[in-house]
Design an enzyme around this catalytic site. Structure first.
Site, PDB file in Angstrom:
ATOM      1  CB  SER A   1      -0.881   0.014   1.244  1.00 51.19           C
ATOM      2  OG  SER A   1      -0.081   0.307   2.383  1.00 51.19           O
ATOM      3  CE  LYS A   2      -2.436   6.440  -2.372  1.00 50.12           C
ATOM      4  NZ  LYS A   2      -3.779   6.286  -1.853  1.00 50.12           N
ATOM      5  NE  ARG A   3      -1.682   2.916   5.117  1.00 46.42           N
ATOM      6  CZ  ARG A   3      -2.494   3.411   4.154  1.00 46.42           C
ATOM      7  NH1 ARG A   3      -2.462   4.695   3.860  1.00 46.42           N
ATOM      8  NH2 ARG A   3      -3.327   2.632   3.504  1.00 46.42           N
TER       9      ARG A   3
END
Length: 482
Positions: free
Chosen positions: A253-255
């Site tokens: 994910s973006k994280r």
RNA sequence: GGCCCCAUCGUCUAACGGUUAGGACACUACCCUUUCAAGGUAGACAUACGGGUUCGAAUCCCGUUGGGGUCACCA
């Protein structure tokens, strides 16, 4: 029946590498079997739509060269391929299930649902879903309330007992207790279907034979099977591919990593390298080859060679692979024109007038071929080829200060050379070093510092040739005055 | 927490009962060399644990542990 696969991405952001990953496997499998690969956009969540996201996904597929046989843009026999445009059909399907007693109208509010979940959690219930309070409501009564304008959703009436077995091509039989299944919402109160209803109806309508999707869908597959059964349709083959993970082994994910295909493209990753890299996540060539094309994959693909453990996306390896494509796969001509197009596309040209796709550019590209893994590294490593306005690095400065004698010698003698071909300059440097009784390095580093402003550069010969006599002499002069 | 999936070097993976557990990225040396790379050679690094089954388990079975996912009117 021909093999038909699909990807069903949501237009909720930048094109995701996970979508590219699914596209690859769906594309390869369909092609291997002479079937069709379809793109259907799942935009039934009207709240999460992102402007331009749909185009972004289609652009990504074009860039990757994974053209769908049917899609919103190319159309096809089952158009429309944008789910929201099929909402009327989904409503009819939902009604069909209600009429058949396989689904029911439900009037609880989101707040009430929240309370139910909290209460179930407080009690420590094994089943934490909807309490089915409207499941037994008389259908006529329910219809009356709906007609009166009361807001409602349509829920699937799942069996309360027994088991639902998912036959997953990769994992075998996965068994779920029906008592743990939820009466999932099929139609939301805004009249749009949920993924569960829409995807199954569309998959059926579009003749999808193999549902190839990420593992996160595995646990909702029993619901999907129940939907198929409620309609009396034959199930497709289920295939849940292993995870693509981010840093720390968590869902990508973006994280936990860079998930945007646009961002890899902007970094100068080649589409064939990205695809190749994705192809070796969870799958391997029978002969262990790591460099392979989509075409190669079509030839050798089999589900038996898919490993089920998730794979962590490792940019360092992608980078290396991209470098392999630059060095070993693309021809110089191909490389030069694609790099040039990349620089143009990303507005990275330092000087539009001098940086044409010409001989000098090709010479520089050739020198850089073993020295870059990403297109984005090109300008930083070649800036001194395009402009006289470059700085000396700390180390270069040090060398220049202690080599004035050599530099003035060089300035004088270099100016007498007929031409600056690598052969001529090479012989010249050899002779000069020999005559002075010094090591070649003592000649090269000052010149390198003067000409490139840095001690790290491509080989002297090709570099001087690309620069040309005039610039080289001017730069040595400038270095002497420094 | 319930349910589900998964488990070989730090990472991607090979092995489909018998291998000194192989390769690649990254890392460390060395070679090549006008620097930096690229390339070459070498090195270090793994079968999570415990029980079975078997003449023989990384491979089959069970348990444990660990990791991940999922429990939305999101997909």
């Amino acid at each position: 029946m021909s093999t038909r696969t699909r990807i069903a991405p949501s237009p909720t952001g930048d094109p995701h590498v996970g979508t590219a990953y699914q596209a690859l496997f769906n594309y390869v499998f369909a092609h291997q079997n002479g079937g069709q690969f379809i793109v259907r956009i799942e935009d039934t969540d009207r709240n999460r739509l992102v402007e331009g996201a749909l185009e972004g996904i289609l652009d990504m597929l074009e860039w990757l060269n994974l053209p769908p046989h049917e899609s919103p843009t190319v159309g096809g026999p089952h158009a429309p391929y944008i789910q929201s445009e099929r909402a009327e059909k989904h409503r009819q399907y939902a009604q069909q299930l209600v009429d058949a007693g396989k689904a029911y109208l439900s009037f609880e509010t989101p707040e009430e649902l929240e309370e139910m979940r909290a209460a179930a959690a407080a009690r420590g219930d094994e089943y934490g879903g909807y309490d089915r309070r409207y499941r037994t409501l008389d259908p006529l009564e329910a219809q009356k309330r709906a007609d009166a304008g009361e807001s409602y959703v349509v829920r699937l009436k799942v069996p309360l007992e027994g088991e639902t077995v998912v036959q997953d091509l990769l994992r075998g039989a996965v068994t779920f207790k029906n008592s743990e299944l939820d009466d999932k919402i099929l139609l939301k109160s805004d009249g749009f279907p949920t993924y569960h209803l829409a995807a199954m109806c569309d998959d059926f309508d579009m003749g999808i034979t193999h549902v190839i999707r990420a593992e996160e869908w595995l646990v909702s597959t029993p619901i999907h099977i129940q939907i198929y059964r409620a309609f009396g349709w034959p199930e497709p083959q289920w295939i849940h591919t292993p995870w693509l993970l981010g840093d720390g082994g968590k869902k990508l994910s973006k994280r936990t990593g860079d998930v945007s295909v646009k961002s890899y493209r902007a970094k100068g990753v080649l589409p064939e390298a990205l695809l190749n890299y994705l192809g070796m996540m969870g799958w391997s060539m029978p002969d262990g080859r790591e460099l392979f094309s989509v075409q190669d994959m079509e030839e050798h693909f089999s589900w038996e060679r898919v490993s089920l453990g998730g794979s962590i996306f490792d940019f360092a390896k992608l980078k290396w692979l991209n470098g392999k494509y630059i060095r070993e796969v693309l021809s110089l001509e191909e490389l030069a024109s694609r790099l040039h197009a990349y620089l143009l596309e990303n507005s990275l040209l330092e000087n539009g007038e001098t940086l044409e796709l010409n001989t000098t550019f090709r010479q520089v590209v050739k020198m850089l071929t073993p020295r870059m893994d990403l297109f984005s590294e090109f300008m930083a490593k070649t800036h001194y080829f395009w402009s006289e306005d470059f700085e000396y690095t700390e180390k270069a400065r040090g060398v220049l200060e202690s080599s004035r004698e050599v530099l003035s010698d060089l300035l004088e003698r270099l100016s007498t050379l007929e031409n600056f071909s690598p052969e001529v300059t090479h012989d010249f440097f050899q002779a000069y070093a020999l005559e002075k009784g010094i090591k070649l390095g003592k000649v090269m580093s000052p010149l390198r510092a003067a000409v490139a402003g840095t001690l790290e550069s491509p080989e002297m010969g090709p570099m001087l040739e690309a620069l040309g006599k005039e610039k080289v002499l001017a730069r040595v002069r400038r270095a002497l005055e420094f």
